[in-house]
Design a protein around this motif. Sequence first.
Motif, mmCIF file in Angstrom:
data_model
loop_
_atom_site.group_PDB
_atom_site.id
_atom_site.type_symbol
_atom_site.label_atom_id
_atom_site.label_comp_id
_atom_site.label_asym_id
_atom_site.label_seq_id
_atom_site.Cartn_x
_atom_site.Cartn_y
_atom_site.Cartn_z
ATOM 1 N N GLU A 24 34.668 28.167 38.165
ATOM 2 C CA GLU A 24 35.596 27.467 39.055
ATOM 3 C C GLU A 24 36.168 26.262 38.308
ATOM 4 O O GLU A 24 35.417 25.422 37.824
ATOM 5 C CB GLU A 24 34.859 26.978 40.308
ATOM 6 N N ASN A 38 40.369 38.141 35.016
ATOM 7 C CA ASN A 38 41.188 37.957 36.211
ATOM 8 C C ASN A 38 41.091 36.519 36.674
ATOM 9 O O ASN A 38 40.153 35.808 36.324
ATOM 10 C CB ASN A 38 40.757 38.899 37.340
ATOM 11 N N SER A 49 39.406 30.415 40.469
ATOM 12 C CA SER A 49 38.199 31.068 39.967
ATOM 13 C C SER A 49 38.635 31.974 38.828
ATOM 14 O O SER A 49 39.525 32.806 39.002
ATOM 15 C CB SER A 49 37.533 31.904 41.058
ATOM 16 N N VAL A 80 31.956 34.014 36.402
ATOM 17 C CA VAL A 80 33.068 33.401 37.138
ATOM 18 C C VAL A 80 32.914 31.890 37.044
ATOM 19 O O VAL A 80 31.838 31.352 37.301
ATOM 20 C CB VAL A 80 33.081 33.841 38.614
ATOM 21 N N LYS A 116 37.490 34.783 36.118
ATOM 22 C CA LYS A 116 36.468 35.767 35.774
ATOM 23 C C LYS A 116 36.697 36.231 34.349
ATOM 24 O O LYS A 116 37.817 36.569 33.972
ATOM 25 C CB LYS A 116 36.547 36.959 36.721
#
Length: 75
Positions: free
Chosen positions: A4, A45, A13, A2, A15
């Motif tokens: 940021e 995602n 965020s 993940v 993923k």
Amino acid sequence: MVVEVSYLDVEISVKGVYTPGENEIMYDSDMAGYPGSSPEFDIYNIFIGGVACMEIFQDYQLEDIQEIVIEKIQE
């Protein structure tokens, strides 16, 4: 993984899976070599404030986000 990042002044965020690029191998007289490859990040995602929202992004936006994520990882 993940990561940021900020996209259009919104903290998100992302993923996904990062694949580093491969270095090129110079071609010899026997034409043995490899042109190399660029790094990639496959987005699984995107979350804003913990809420999954990948479906609201257009394809060109996802490409922009991929580039931003790769730059962040390579820092």
